[in-house]
Structures are given as C-alpha cells and as structure tokens.
Scaffold this motif. Sequence first.
Motif, PDB file in Angstrom:
ATOM      1  N   ILE A 239      30.628  27.987  49.549  1.00  0.00           N
ATOM      2  CA  ILE A 239      30.813  26.472  49.707  1.00  0.00           C
ATOM      3  C   ILE A 239      31.423  25.952  48.136  1.00  0.00           C
ATOM      4  CG2 ILE A 239      29.720  24.283  50.044  1.00  0.00           C
ATOM      5  CD1 ILE A 239      29.465  26.175  52.194  1.00  0.00           C
ATOM      6  N   GLU A 240      32.403  25.027  48.190  1.00  0.00           N
ATOM      7  CA  GLU A 240      32.829  24.360  46.975  1.00  0.00           C
ATOM      8  C   GLU A 240      31.855  23.903  46.171  1.00  0.00           C
ATOM      9  OE1 GLU A 240      35.806  21.476  48.119  1.00  0.00           O
ATOM     10  OE2 GLU A 240      36.956  22.493  49.424  1.00  0.00           O
ATOM     11  N   GLY A 241      31.878  24.439  45.004  1.00  0.00           N
ATOM     12  CA  GLY A 241      30.913  23.958  43.934  1.00  0.00           C
ATOM     13  C   GLY A 241      29.932  25.133  43.702  1.00  0.00           C
ATOM     14  N   GLY A 242      30.238  26.408  44.379  1.00  0.00           N
ATOM     15  CA  GLY A 242      29.563  27.521  44.092  1.00  0.00           C
ATOM     16  C   GLY A 242      28.384  27.704  44.859  1.00  0.00           C
ATOM     17  N   ALA A 243      27.922  27.103  45.588  1.00  0.00           N
ATOM     18  CA  ALA A 243      26.795  27.258  46.777  1.00  0.00           C
ATOM     19  C   ALA A 243      27.242  28.562  47.665  1.00  0.00           C
ATOM     20  CB  ALA A 243      26.069  26.025  47.312  1.00  0.00           C
ATOM     21  N   ILE A 244      26.032  28.995  48.247  1.00  0.00           N
ATOM     22  CA  ILE A 244      26.213  30.093  49.358  1.00  0.00           C
ATOM     23  C   ILE A 244      25.303  29.830  50.372  1.00  0.00           C
ATOM     24  CG2 ILE A 244      25.936  32.656  49.698  1.00  0.00           C
ATOM     25  CD1 ILE A 244      28.372  32.033  47.849  1.00  0.00           C
ATOM     26  N   LEU A 245      25.934  29.976  51.661  1.00  0.00           N
ATOM     27  CA  LEU A 245      25.010  30.156  52.791  1.00  0.00           C
ATOM     28  C   LEU A 245      25.429  31.550  53.475  1.00  0.00           C
ATOM     29  CD1 LEU A 245      25.725  26.460  54.324  1.00  0.00           C
ATOM     30  CD2 LEU A 245      23.826  27.425  53.111  1.00  0.00           C
ATOM     31  N   HIS A 246      24.503  31.650  54.403  1.00  0.00           N
ATOM     32  CA  HIS A 246      24.898  33.032  55.276  1.00  0.00           C
ATOM     33  C   HIS A 246      24.847  32.492  56.879  1.00  0.00           C
ATOM     34  CE1 HIS A 246      23.751  34.615  51.316  1.00  0.00           C
ATOM     35  NE2 HIS A 246      24.474  35.571  51.690  1.00  0.00           N
ATOM     36  N   ALA A 247      25.298  33.382  57.604  1.00  0.00           N
ATOM     37  CA  ALA A 247      25.231  33.050  58.990  1.00  0.00           C
ATOM     38  C   ALA A 247      25.333  34.570  59.836  1.00  0.00           C
ATOM     39  CB  ALA A 247      26.431  32.356  59.306  1.00  0.00           C
ATOM     40  N   SER A 248      24.788  34.586  60.877  1.00  0.00           N
ATOM     41  CA  SER A 248      24.806  35.907  61.654  1.00  0.00           C
ATOM     42  C   SER A 248      26.312  36.043  62.110  1.00  0.00           C
ATOM     43  CB  SER A 248      23.808  35.620  62.750  1.00  0.00           C
ATOM     44  OG  SER A 248      23.949  34.510  63.700  1.00  0.00           O
ATOM     45  N   GLU A 249      26.616  37.150  62.494  1.00  0.00           N
ATOM     46  CA  GLU A 249      28.118  37.606  62.979  1.00  0.00           C
ATOM     47  C   GLU A 249      28.490  36.807  64.190  1.00  0.00           C
ATOM     48  OE1 GLU A 249      28.789  41.574  63.079  1.00  0.00           O
ATOM     49  OE2 GLU A 249      26.882  42.196  64.296  1.00  0.00           O
TER      50      GLU A 249
ATOM     51  N   LYS B 148      32.948  30.512  60.774  1.00  0.00           N
ATOM     52  CA  LYS B 148      33.462  29.146  60.228  1.00  0.00           C
ATOM     53  C   LYS B 148      33.522  28.162  61.282  1.00  0.00           C
ATOM     54  CE  LYS B 148      37.105  27.569  57.214  1.00  0.00           C
ATOM     55  NZ  LYS B 148      38.277  27.656  56.529  1.00  0.00           N
ATOM     56  N   ALA B 149      34.000  28.382  62.319  1.00  0.00           N
ATOM     57  CA  ALA B 149      34.246  27.567  63.460  1.00  0.00           C
ATOM     58  C   ALA B 149      32.842  26.669  63.659  1.00  0.00           C
ATOM     59  CB  ALA B 149      35.111  28.116  64.552  1.00  0.00           C
ATOM     60  N   ASN B 150      31.770  27.520  64.159  1.00  0.00           N
ATOM     61  CA  ASN B 150      30.686  26.975  64.560  1.00  0.00           C
ATOM     62  C   ASN B 150      30.234  26.300  63.339  1.00  0.00           C
ATOM     63  OD1 ASN B 150      31.032  28.423  66.805  1.00  0.00           O
ATOM     64  ND2 ASN B 150      29.204  29.599  66.639  1.00  0.00           N
ATOM     65  N   VAL B 151      30.148  26.724  62.175  1.00  0.00           N
ATOM     66  CA  VAL B 151      29.421  25.804  61.198  1.00  0.00           C
ATOM     67  C   VAL B 151      30.247  24.379  61.153  1.00  0.00           C
ATOM     68  CG1 VAL B 151      29.335  25.491  58.624  1.00  0.00           C
ATOM     69  CG2 VAL B 151      28.786  27.656  59.807  1.00  0.00           C
ATOM     70  N   ILE B 152      31.452  24.453  61.182  1.00  0.00           N
ATOM     71  CA  ILE B 152      32.346  23.319  60.929  1.00  0.00           C
ATOM     72  C   ILE B 152      31.864  22.134  62.206  1.00  0.00           C
ATOM     73  CG2 ILE B 152      34.561  22.269  61.327  1.00  0.00           C
ATOM     74  CD1 ILE B 152      35.690  24.644  59.514  1.00  0.00           C
ATOM     75  N   THR B 153      31.669  22.939  63.296  1.00  0.00           N
ATOM     76  CA  THR B 153      31.327  22.066  64.265  1.00  0.00           C
ATOM     77  C   THR B 153      29.803  21.387  64.185  1.00  0.00           C
ATOM     78  OG1 THR B 153      32.467  23.862  66.113  1.00  0.00           O
ATOM     79  CG2 THR B 153      30.812  22.123  67.064  1.00  0.00           C
ATOM     80  N   VAL B 154      29.113  21.889  63.629  1.00  0.00           N
ATOM     81  CA  VAL B 154      27.486  21.395  63.472  1.00  0.00           C
ATOM     82  C   VAL B 154      27.609  20.553  62.013  1.00  0.00           C
ATOM     83  CG1 VAL B 154      25.187  22.007  62.980  1.00  0.00           C
ATOM     84  CG2 VAL B 154      26.587  23.411  64.623  1.00  0.00           C
ATOM     85  N   LEU B 155      28.633  21.004  61.125  1.00  0.00           N
ATOM     86  CA  LEU B 155      28.624  20.186  59.708  1.00  0.00           C
ATOM     87  C   LEU B 155      30.091  20.389  59.186  1.00  0.00           C
ATOM     88  CD1 LEU B 155      25.784  22.610  58.181  1.00  0.00           C
ATOM     89  CD2 LEU B 155      25.360  20.402  58.969  1.00  0.00           C
ATOM     90  N   PRO B 156      30.535  18.960  59.876  1.00  0.00           N
ATOM     91  CA  PRO B 156      31.877  19.108  59.788  1.00  0.00           C
ATOM     92  C   PRO B 156      32.054  18.676  58.122  1.00  0.00           C
ATOM     93  CG  PRO B 156      30.976  17.100  61.060  1.00  0.00           C
ATOM     94  CD  PRO B 156      29.885  18.280  61.157  1.00  0.00           C
ATOM     95  N   ASP B 157      31.026  18.041  57.405  1.00  0.00           N
ATOM     96  CA  ASP B 157      31.427  17.408  56.283  1.00  0.00           C
ATOM     97  C   ASP B 157      31.117  18.669  55.094  1.00  0.00           C
ATOM     98  OD1 ASP B 157      32.355  15.131  56.930  1.00  0.00           O
ATOM     99  OD2 ASP B 157      30.242  14.321  57.229  1.00  0.00           O
ATOM    100  N   LEU B 158      30.808  19.801  55.566  1.00  0.00           N
ATOM    101  CA  LEU B 158      30.430  20.968  54.759  1.00  0.00           C
ATOM    102  C   LEU B 158      31.857  21.517  54.008  1.00  0.00           C
ATOM    103  CD1 LEU B 158      27.825  22.561  53.632  1.00  0.00           C
ATOM    104  CD2 LEU B 158      28.465  24.325  55.324  1.00  0.00           C
ATOM    105  N   PRO B 159      32.024  21.498  52.850  1.00  0.00           N
ATOM    106  CA  PRO B 159      33.085  21.685  52.201  1.00  0.00           C
ATOM    107  C   PRO B 159      33.187  23.570  51.990  1.00  0.00           C
ATOM    108  CG  PRO B 159      31.515  21.082  50.312  1.00  0.00           C
ATOM    109  CD  PRO B 159      30.902  20.830  51.816  1.00  0.00           C
ATOM    110  N   ILE B 160      33.637  24.115  53.016  1.00  0.00           N
ATOM    111  CA  ILE B 160      33.567  25.403  52.916  1.00  0.00           C
ATOM    112  C   ILE B 160      34.836  26.013  52.328  1.00  0.00           C
ATOM    113  CG2 ILE B 160      33.955  27.459  54.559  1.00  0.00           C
ATOM    114  CD1 ILE B 160      32.467  25.984  56.873  1.00  0.00           C
TER     115      ILE B 160
END
Length: 252
Positions: free
Chosen positions: A64-74, A36-48
């Motif tokens: 993501i708010e609105g039902g969308a899904i992303l994935h990330a490596s641990e 979460k911290a890394n994603v927010i750093t790169v995409l601060p406007d992404l509504p997680i």
Amino acid sequence: MAPIKELIPGVFFFFSLACFGAEVLEAKKKGAELVKANVITVLPDLPIERVVESVVKGVYQIQIEGGAILHASEDGRYLIAGDIFEMDINQAELINLADQHRRVFRQTKIKNLDSREFINFGNLSTTTAIVTVFTDVDCEVCRELHSRLSEYHDIGIVIRYLAYPRAGPGSSSFEKMVSAWCAADPQTALNKLLSGEDIPVDTCENPVETHFDLAGVFGAKGTPVIVLPDGQMLYGIIAADEMLAKIKGLEN
C-alpha cells in the motif's frame, strides 16, 4: 465495509472477499491480477502500489502507498491484515517479513530527502555510520539522547536529525523546531533547544511539516525515533556500543 485504517497492521483479521462483481469471477483471473481486482472491488479507495507473491505459498503481498502491507489468498477470497513472521528455528527468533519491506520503504524515503534538510552532529568525513533520528525538542528522552552524542561520535557514528514535534503543526514544539531549521546556524540552534535553552523565533521555508508527516507515514509512535542505515526503526535511547553492534550486524 471495514474502514481502511482498521486493516493496517495488527493481529490477523480475515475478511471474506467472496461475492464481488461478475466481471472478476467471469474473467477467472489468477494470482496478482485476481487479488488486486477483488481488493479494489471491495476497497476501491485503498491506494494499492502493487501486488506480488509473498514467500508464503498461496499468499500474495499487497503493498500500500505509505509503506503498509496487507496479504491475500491466491484465490482472491481472503484478505489478511497483519504481519507474517518467519520462524527461524536455527536462531530461535521470529523474522517480521512485512517489516523487511517497510525497512526498504524507509530507506528510500530518507534517501530521497535533500541533504540540506538534516541537521548533522558528527564528522561526516570520518564516519563509521550515519543514523537518522526524528527528534522533538520538548521530549525529555530526546534531550537525554542528545546529551550522549559524544559517545556516538567517539565510535564514528554521525547522528542526523529530522524534526518530529509530536504535538503537530501550530504547537510550541513545532514553532521552536521551525526556528531551529530557519536559524543562521541550525546546528547551534537545535543544540540549544535540546539542552533546554531558548532561541530567537524565526521562520522561513522549512521542512519541519514534511518531516512530521514522514514520521507519521513511518508509523512513529513516540520520540526519539531512530532509523538505522537499513531502515530498521527503533525507539528511545540505544547505547552507542549497542547501536554500533546492530549496524555491524547489518553488514554480515
């Protein structure tokens, strides 16, 4: 920076999240917090909404708010935009794991609507199942589906309509659907519109734009949009017996 809209969903795209603030790296956060911290750093406007472990080892699911899904490596280094599928060897089919979350999301959103927002066709007291349909009164396929309602009613399926005038607010279709929802007898009014007849213009406080926006959040790409009791989303005309079989299959 890639626009957020390019990340949801499609084929797999990989974006490096490697060089982000010293605070994230120094803290050596792990798992969901690191992702979460890394994603927010790169995409601060992404509504997680939240970050949770996925069923795939080493991969976290970002809801993501609105039902969308992303994935990330641990390790928080790679972001994956796209759905993950489980290969069910026994059934020889692919299972969309992200869509399972989206189904729950749709269920919840529809459940939270006021029952008065729906225009129902069928007997709610003797129903086998209730199916939600986003319809457009100027859609020929929607009209064809509506003409077959007796087939669904005969096997106990109630069709409850929500408005999805694809041309959007201000369009003729939108205004027609506002008139239907504002009519003294909404069921009769909508029945006339879906039968190609005209109805008197009317206006009031109504949920048509809310329904339109909700269909957009669901990712609707056409009409009619059929939402089964489990939140599964289908398009077009589904034969009554096929729809009942799908619904019964959800119970097994």
